[in-house]
Write an enzyme that holds these catalytic residues in place. Sequence first.
Site, short mmCIF file in Angstrom:
data_model
loop_
_atom_site.label_atom_id
_atom_site.label_comp_id
_atom_site.label_asym_id
_atom_site.label_seq_id
_atom_site.Cartn_x
_atom_site.Cartn_y
_atom_site.Cartn_z
N ALA A 172 0.80 -1.29 0.00
CA ALA A 172 -0.03 -0.08 -0.08
C ALA A 172 0.89 1.06 0.06
O ALA A 172 0.29 2.55 0.36
CB ALA A 172 -0.90 0.05 1.39
N ALA A 173 2.12 1.22 -0.31
CA ALA A 173 3.05 2.57 -0.40
C ALA A 173 2.56 3.20 -1.12
O ALA A 173 2.55 4.81 -0.69
CB ALA A 173 4.40 1.91 -0.47
N GLY A 174 2.10 3.05 -2.25
CA GLY A 174 1.82 4.34 -3.19
C GLY A 174 0.27 4.77 -2.58
O GLY A 174 0.20 5.94 -2.92
N ASP A 175 -0.50 4.07 -2.25
CA ASP A 175 -1.77 4.79 -1.70
C ASP A 175 -1.71 5.50 -0.46
O ASP A 175 -2.18 6.57 -0.48
CB ASP A 175 -2.67 3.49 -1.28
CG ASP A 175 -2.97 2.63 -2.32
OD1 ASP A 175 -3.01 3.02 -3.71
OD2 ASP A 175 -3.19 1.19 -2.27
#
Length: 322
Positions: A261-264
């Site tokens: 979920a890093a991008g989110d």
Amino acid sequence: MKSTFIQTKQTLRPRITVAGSSATNMVIRAHHHPVPGGMVMGDQFFTTPGGKGANQAVTAARLGAAVTFLSRIGNDLFGRQAIQQLMEEGINTDFILSDQRLASGVAFVTVDADARSSMTIAPGANSAFSPEELLPAAAQIGQSDYLLLQMDIPEETVLQAAKIAAGRHVPVMLDPAPAYACSEELLQYVTVFTPNRAAASQLSGIAVTSMESAVEAAEIICRKGVKAVVMTLGEQGALALHGDQLHVIPPVPVEAVDTTAAGDVFNAALAVALAEQKNLREAAVFAAKAAAIAVTRWGAQAAAPYRREMEKKIFHTSNTSV
């Protein structure tokens, strides 16, 4: 000096609306990813709430924003659990639609020993989220400081949401993942565009292999109509381009275990910071720190940091502008 493209109606608590997907992630930890026709043995399995839109909504709420989430889920166990979890995070779920025919979205995730994740997604009800179904939420979008969008619901619905926001002078942040392709029309309504390296390469026609090529790709994308590009570059950090202002955001040194979920988390934190009137560099640094905390944890929404953690956590980085 504040970035002039940010047209927020500043309040004590940022108001963020997210339109996007909700899903249940089924995660297996394994030493490496399977090859076609092959099999690997995993060492742990767990389920966690996910979906790019829901991940962004939860992150924004944990960072202090008043969040409304627009989505379509199935009328099933996963859907009911998703609603309950979102409500527990203090998110407004009034505009989440229940699909009586299609199941809620699910994603099968493999995370390898290097914290890299791969996914197979069954979008379910997310794929049936239609442009017309956004209309009851138009007033809610118009009251927002930022609208967050991704490409894992139909593009015509993303376009409709962007048009509603732009018509009400609400800035739009678009993460082109996971589809990468975006129409020229859609880009005209985007205030902040947040591609990763792969998306930037596809949209610009420039292979992003270095910081120099990343800057060139960002310049090409800006010429397509977006006001600013904030590009995530993995271990190289990120860059932010607005007009003639270019900022290189160094990577935050952490021991990553799961990058799902890093991008989110990065996108949601960026929107919250911009809504709080931080300039683009300050907001990108804030977002990088939030994503750095997230990758040290397992799961998607479970990994999203709280504001109190952001205020306590000290990272040793330097800020670079060129």
